[in-house]
Design a protein around this motif. Structure first.
Motif, short mmCIF file in Angstrom:
data_model
loop_
_atom_site.label_atom_id
_atom_site.label_comp_id
_atom_site.label_asym_id
_atom_site.label_seq_id
_atom_site.Cartn_x
_atom_site.Cartn_y
_atom_site.Cartn_z
N VAL A 197 22.29 -14.94 -38.47
CA VAL A 197 21.58 -13.66 -38.32
C VAL A 197 20.41 -13.76 -37.34
N SER A 239 25.64 -18.18 -42.44
CA SER A 239 24.63 -17.20 -42.05
C SER A 239 24.29 -17.40 -40.57
N VAL A 242 29.85 -19.39 -47.19
CA VAL A 242 29.18 -18.34 -46.40
C VAL A 242 28.48 -19.03 -45.23
N LEU A 297 19.44 -15.08 -48.96
CA LEU A 297 20.67 -15.55 -48.30
C LEU A 297 20.45 -16.94 -47.70
N GLU A 298 19.44 -17.65 -48.20
CA GLU A 298 19.10 -18.96 -47.63
C GLU A 298 20.25 -19.94 -47.76
N THR A 345 24.23 -22.93 -42.50
CA THR A 345 23.80 -22.47 -41.18
C THR A 345 24.76 -23.12 -40.18
N GLU A 381 16.52 -17.30 -41.47
CA GLU A 381 17.09 -17.21 -42.83
C GLU A 381 16.54 -15.97 -43.51
N ILE A 424 28.01 -14.00 -41.85
CA ILE A 424 27.03 -12.91 -41.77
C ILE A 424 26.45 -12.90 -40.37
N VAL A 465 26.40 -22.12 -48.95
CA VAL A 465 25.88 -21.28 -47.86
C VAL A 465 25.40 -22.18 -46.73
#
Length: 464
Positions: free
Chosen positions: A269, A267, A265, A153-154, A162, A149, A179, A160
């Motif tokens: 990454v 994430s 969103v 942007l958590e 995962t 994380e 992302i 948002v």
């Protein structure tokens, strides 16, 4: 209470840990496995398997829309996201239950709880009922990894997400930002885009799927954009402003920052190894950039302590972890297994079109100073691909000009995640172009393109 003794203790029951436990038990060792969450780990419960179930639903949905092309009719085609997610969870549950059965069958002691290593050869497990002390001369760390994380942007599980939130999506994103364009990011982008989300992918590197061969990345990007996906490479999400039902992303690209609004969103990454709270520092285990340092036999440098899978250096793939698990079990039992060669491990991405590769990219081969012969073959030249209605894709092979060694193979298109294994076996058997050219590939199959790509590297392609 006296400590329970075993020959081998495995910490973590993912595809690395549970396979290590089974192989050690097969070799006559008494084995305990410690797991704090789910048997099967992330892969079975929150990764490889449930994502493939979701992607299969998206693939069937996509085909239903193309019914007319196949002389079929399907009217009022729609989807029920809740039912799609339920199916995916059911598949994961079935497999996780199967691991429990395998543990019983192999007489492996399963202890559910959180493990720490207070000293060499010792494991303490915090369970629902208190603590258990275990000892073993060999301990295998297989604690895996979790989503990285980035500050600001958590994930919050609402706007948002995962991968975990995305796997249990309780609503369909309308405007989605992903992302990161590695395997996880692209698979979710592909899934939601196919179901109709307006999808944007932001990648910090100069191209999507950055570990793949450049030609394959470029081909995949074109295919995704044709499907309506927006892709921003050499771009970075600097900040997310969260409001009710809306996220404003500040995206830096080409030296300037733009703002774009999204309702969801994801994430993706990268990952962080689960190395905390195990007591590794005290034991003297070396951790670099968050990952445990090992030798080629997964030894940590602390006597009797091994580390496998996502806890260690990449590639971070379930099949690498499983293979390391087998190798380590055989090493513990006094065998002489081959070390795992990272260049002989295939990577598979189950987006639409699929992407698969093994070995060196063309750029990597040239960086090593090798003179190469490169072959390519397009799906449009293959009868089976055309019959399937999947004429978009390519297969690329790279050979060492001097020795004829197969250095790498890279594919994009229908079912390439199944095809890649042919080249993986070829590499393991140290094949050259001569054996591949002399192999008779069955017709009509997609696999014939593998043959043609090899022939093309030597100016002998027959169908293109």
């Amino acid at each position: 209470m006296s400590a329970k003794s075993f020959d081998v203790i495995v910490i973590g029951a993912g595809p690395g840990g549970y396979v290590a436990a089974i192989r050690a038990a097969q070799l006559g060792k008494s084995v305990a496995i410690v797991e704090r969450e789910n048997l099967g780990g992330i892969c079975l419960n929150w990764g490889c398997i449930p994502t493939k179930a979701l992607l299969r639903s998206a693939e069937v949905f996509h085909l239903m829309h193309r019914a007319k092309e196949y002389g079929l009719s399907a009217e009022k085609v729609g989807f029920d996201l809740d039912a799609v997610v339920k199916r995916s969870r059911k598949v994961a549950g079935q497999l996780s239950g199967g691991i429990g059965h395998l543990m019983k069958k192999n007489k492996i002691t399963v202890i559910m709880g959180e493990a720490t290593l207070p000293a060499k050869g010792k494991v303490t497990v915090k369970t629902d009922k208190g603590t258990e002390d275990l000892t073993a001369p060999a301990i295998v760390l297989a604690t895996g990894a979790r989503a990285r994380e980035l500050p600001g942007l958590e994930a919050d599980g609402d706007l948002v997400w995962t991968y975990r939130h995305a796997l249990q999506a309780d609503r369909m994103p309308k405007k989605l930002l992903v992302i990161g364009s590695g395997a996880i990011g692209i698979e979710f982008a592909s899934f939601f885009n196919t179901l109709g989300a307006d999808t944007t992918v932001v990648e910090v590197m100069d191209r999507i799927l950055p570990v793949e061969d450049e030609e394959i990345s470029a081909f995949a990007r074109k295919a995704f954009e044709k499907q309506g996906m927006k892709i921003m490479s050499k771009a970075m999400v600097k900040k997310l402003d969260r409001a009710k039902g809306k996220v404003t992303a500040h995206i830096e690209t080409g030296g300037k920052t733009e703002t774009h609004d999204f309702d969801t969103v994801i994430s993706a990454v990268g990952i962080i190894a689960n190395t905390e709270n195990l007591g590794l520092e005290k034991l003297g285990v070396k951790v670099e950039r968050g990952f445990v340092v090992t030798d080629e036999y997964c030894r940590t440098g602390v006597e009797g302590l091994y580390a496998i899978g996502d806890l260690t250096n990449g590639p971070w793939l379930a099949h690498k972890a499983s293979h390391e698990g087998v190798m380590v079990a055989e090493h513990i039992a006094g065998g002489h297994p081959h070390a795992v060669d990272p260049d002989a491990i295939a990577g598979c991405t189950y987006c639409h079109p699929q992407v698969a590769s093994v070995g060196l990219t063309e750029a990597q081969a040239k960086e090593k100073g090798l003179k190469v012969k490169v072959g390519r073959f397009p799906f449009i030249g293959n009868g089976k691909a055309i019959a399937l209605g999947e004429p978009e894709g390519m297969i690329k092979t790279i050979f060492d000009e001097k020795s004829g060694e197969l250095l790498g193979a890279h594919m994009v298109g229908a079912e390439v995640t199944e095809l890649i294994q042919g080249y993986v076996i070829g590499r393991t058997l140290e094949t050259t172009e001569a054996e591949l050219m002399n192999t008779v590939f069955p017709h009509p199959t997609l696999s014939e393109m593998m043959h043609e790509s090899v022939l093309d590297a030597y100016g002998r392609a027959l169908h293109f």
